[in-house]
Design a protein around this motif. Structure first.
Motif, mmCIF file in Angstrom:
data_model
loop_
_atom_site.group_PDB
_atom_site.id
_atom_site.type_symbol
_atom_site.label_atom_id
_atom_site.label_comp_id
_atom_site.label_asym_id
_atom_site.label_seq_id
_atom_site.Cartn_x
_atom_site.Cartn_y
_atom_site.Cartn_z
ATOM 1 N N GLU A 1 -1.031 2.989 9.691
ATOM 2 C CA GLU A 1 -0.112 2.658 8.606
ATOM 3 C C GLU A 1 -0.496 1.341 7.944
ATOM 4 O O GLU A 1 -0.460 1.219 6.704
ATOM 5 C CB GLU A 1 1.316 2.553 9.138
ATOM 6 C CG GLU A 1 1.927 3.870 9.534
ATOM 7 C CD GLU A 1 3.286 3.690 10.190
ATOM 8 O OE1 GLU A 1 3.872 2.596 10.081
ATOM 9 O OE2 GLU A 1 3.756 4.651 10.814
ATOM 10 N N LEU A 2 -0.865 0.359 8.742
ATOM 11 C CA LEU A 2 -1.273 -0.940 8.197
ATOM 12 C C LEU A 2 -2.550 -0.806 7.381
ATOM 13 O O LEU A 2 -2.662 -1.390 6.294
ATOM 14 C CB LEU A 2 -1.472 -1.948 9.328
ATOM 15 C CG LEU A 2 -1.929 -3.338 8.923
ATOM 16 C CD1 LEU A 2 -0.894 -4.002 8.023
ATOM 17 C CD2 LEU A 2 -2.182 -4.191 10.149
ATOM 18 N N SER A 3 -3.504 -0.024 7.859
ATOM 19 C CA SER A 3 -4.748 0.174 7.127
ATOM 20 C C SER A 3 -4.473 0.835 5.779
ATOM 21 O O SER A 3 -5.010 0.412 4.745
ATOM 22 C CB SER A 3 -5.695 1.044 7.960
ATOM 23 O OG SER A 3 -6.864 1.320 7.242
ATOM 24 N N SER A 4 -3.624 1.849 5.769
ATOM 25 C CA SER A 4 -3.276 2.526 4.520
ATOM 26 C C SER A 4 -2.574 1.562 3.557
ATOM 27 O O SER A 4 -2.884 1.533 2.360
ATOM 28 C CB SER A 4 -2.378 3.721 4.825
ATOM 29 O OG SER A 4 -1.927 4.307 3.634
ATOM 30 N N ALA A 5 -1.647 0.763 4.086
ATOM 31 C CA ALA A 5 -0.931 -0.193 3.232
ATOM 32 C C ALA A 5 -1.889 -1.240 2.667
ATOM 33 O O ALA A 5 -1.771 -1.636 1.494
ATOM 34 C CB ALA A 5 0.183 -0.866 4.024
ATOM 35 N N LEU A 6 -2.854 -1.680 3.462
ATOM 36 C CA LEU A 6 -3.824 -2.665 2.967
ATOM 37 C C LEU A 6 -4.717 -2.070 1.882
ATOM 38 O O LEU A 6 -5.032 -2.741 0.888
ATOM 39 C CB LEU A 6 -4.666 -3.205 4.120
ATOM 40 C CG LEU A 6 -3.954 -4.181 5.054
ATOM 41 C CD1 LEU A 6 -4.837 -4.527 6.240
ATOM 42 C CD2 LEU A 6 -3.560 -5.437 4.305
ATOM 43 N N TYR A 7 -5.159 -0.815 2.060
ATOM 44 C CA TYR A 7 -5.970 -0.169 1.027
ATOM 45 C C TYR A 7 -5.178 -0.017 -0.259
ATOM 46 O O TYR A 7 -5.696 -0.246 -1.353
ATOM 47 C CB TYR A 7 -6.475 1.199 1.497
ATOM 48 C CG TYR A 7 -7.631 1.115 2.455
ATOM 49 C CD1 TYR A 7 -8.739 0.311 2.186
ATOM 50 C CD2 TYR A 7 -7.634 1.843 3.634
ATOM 51 C CE1 TYR A 7 -9.797 0.234 3.070
ATOM 52 C CE2 TYR A 7 -8.686 1.767 4.520
ATOM 53 C CZ TYR A 7 -9.776 0.962 4.235
ATOM 54 O OH TYR A 7 -10.810 0.878 5.104
ATOM 55 N N GLN A 8 -3.913 0.376 -0.160
ATOM 56 C CA GLN A 8 -3.079 0.511 -1.350
ATOM 57 C C GLN A 8 -2.883 -0.830 -2.036
ATOM 58 O O GLN A 8 -2.944 -0.919 -3.274
ATOM 59 C CB GLN A 8 -1.718 1.112 -0.979
ATOM 60 C CG GLN A 8 -1.779 2.569 -0.620
ATOM 61 C CD GLN A 8 -0.430 3.106 -0.172
ATOM 62 O OE1 GLN A 8 0.539 2.374 -0.065
ATOM 63 N NE2 GLN A 8 -0.387 4.408 0.107
ATOM 64 N N ASN A 9 -2.680 -1.873 -1.257
ATOM 65 C CA ASN A 9 -2.513 -3.207 -1.826
ATOM 66 C C ASN A 9 -3.797 -3.659 -2.519
ATOM 67 O O ASN A 9 -3.758 -4.202 -3.629
ATOM 68 C CB ASN A 9 -2.116 -4.203 -0.739
ATOM 69 C CG ASN A 9 -1.829 -5.578 -1.291
ATOM 70 O OD1 ASN A 9 -1.375 -5.721 -2.416
ATOM 71 N ND2 ASN A 9 -2.105 -6.596 -0.498
ATOM 72 N N ASP A 10 -4.931 -3.411 -1.884
ATOM 73 C CA ASP A 10 -6.211 -3.793 -2.478
ATOM 74 C C ASP A 10 -6.447 -3.033 -3.791
ATOM 75 O O ASP A 10 -6.882 -3.622 -4.788
ATOM 76 C CB ASP A 10 -7.345 -3.511 -1.490
ATOM 77 C CG ASP A 10 -8.672 -4.038 -1.972
ATOM 78 O OD1 ASP A 10 -8.715 -5.203 -2.437
ATOM 79 O OD2 ASP A 10 -9.675 -3.296 -1.879
ATOM 80 N N ALA A 11 -6.128 -1.745 -3.805
ATOM 81 C CA ALA A 11 -6.290 -0.958 -5.026
ATOM 82 C C ALA A 11 -5.358 -1.464 -6.121
ATOM 83 O O ALA A 11 -5.756 -1.560 -7.297
ATOM 84 C CB ALA A 11 -6.016 0.516 -4.738
#
Length: 162
Positions: A121-131
């Motif tokens: 979940e954290l990895s997905s949230a970080l990718y979304q934030n980066d995008a």
């Protein structure tokens, strides 16, 4: 002075041993004025049997004892009930240890599963934030380019109109 009948007089989990029965008191434990620890229920039954005389007073003139002279004792919340006598044999100890080991392994598995899910979940949230940050940077860059082109157009239109 007589010593108190306690299983442990340390900072470890406190358990009491009844001086009458030799078992851990099921209900609330009380201390007698003579220093013994008993189960309240058993001690009151013993007092009713012998006419209210302290069962631990070995003197020739025993003192009377009533319920108001008893001091209630409570064990800390960390006190675990004592193990049954069947836990004193090696096979039963091994099976108890195996049960505890299995419980710890199951808890560890659950913790690792939860950690893995949280990590995903954290990895997905970080990718979304980066995008999202990249999109905002691109939009800001396009806005600046559009402003620059508008400024050039207005200056070229003003020069051509003069």
């Amino acid at each position: 002075m007589t010593t108190m009948s306690t299983a442990a007089n340390t900072n470890a989990a406190q358990t009491f041993v009844c001086a009458l029965s030799g078992q851990s008191p099921v209900d609330d434990a009380v201390a007698t004025p003579s220093g013994y620890i008993c189960s309240r229920k058993l001690l009151l039954a013993k007092l009713s049997e012998n006419g209210g005389v302290d069962p631990f007073d070995g003197s020739t003139n025993p003192a009377s004892l009533d319920e108001s002279a008893l001091v209630a004792l409570t064990a800390g919340p960390a006190a675990a009930p004592p193990r049954a006598p069947s836990s004193s044999s090696l096979p039963s100890l091994l099976s108890a240890l195996q049960g505890e080991f299995d419980a710890v392994l199951l808890e560890l598995y659950d913790a690792r599963t939860a950690l893995d899910a949280t990590r995903r979940e954290l990895s997905s949230a970080l990718y979304q934030n980066d995008a999202a940050v990249r999109v905002v940077a691109r939009v800001a860059r396009e806005r600046d380019e559009a402003r620059a082109q508008l400024g050039e157009y207005l200056r070229s239109g003003a020069v051509a109109g003069a």
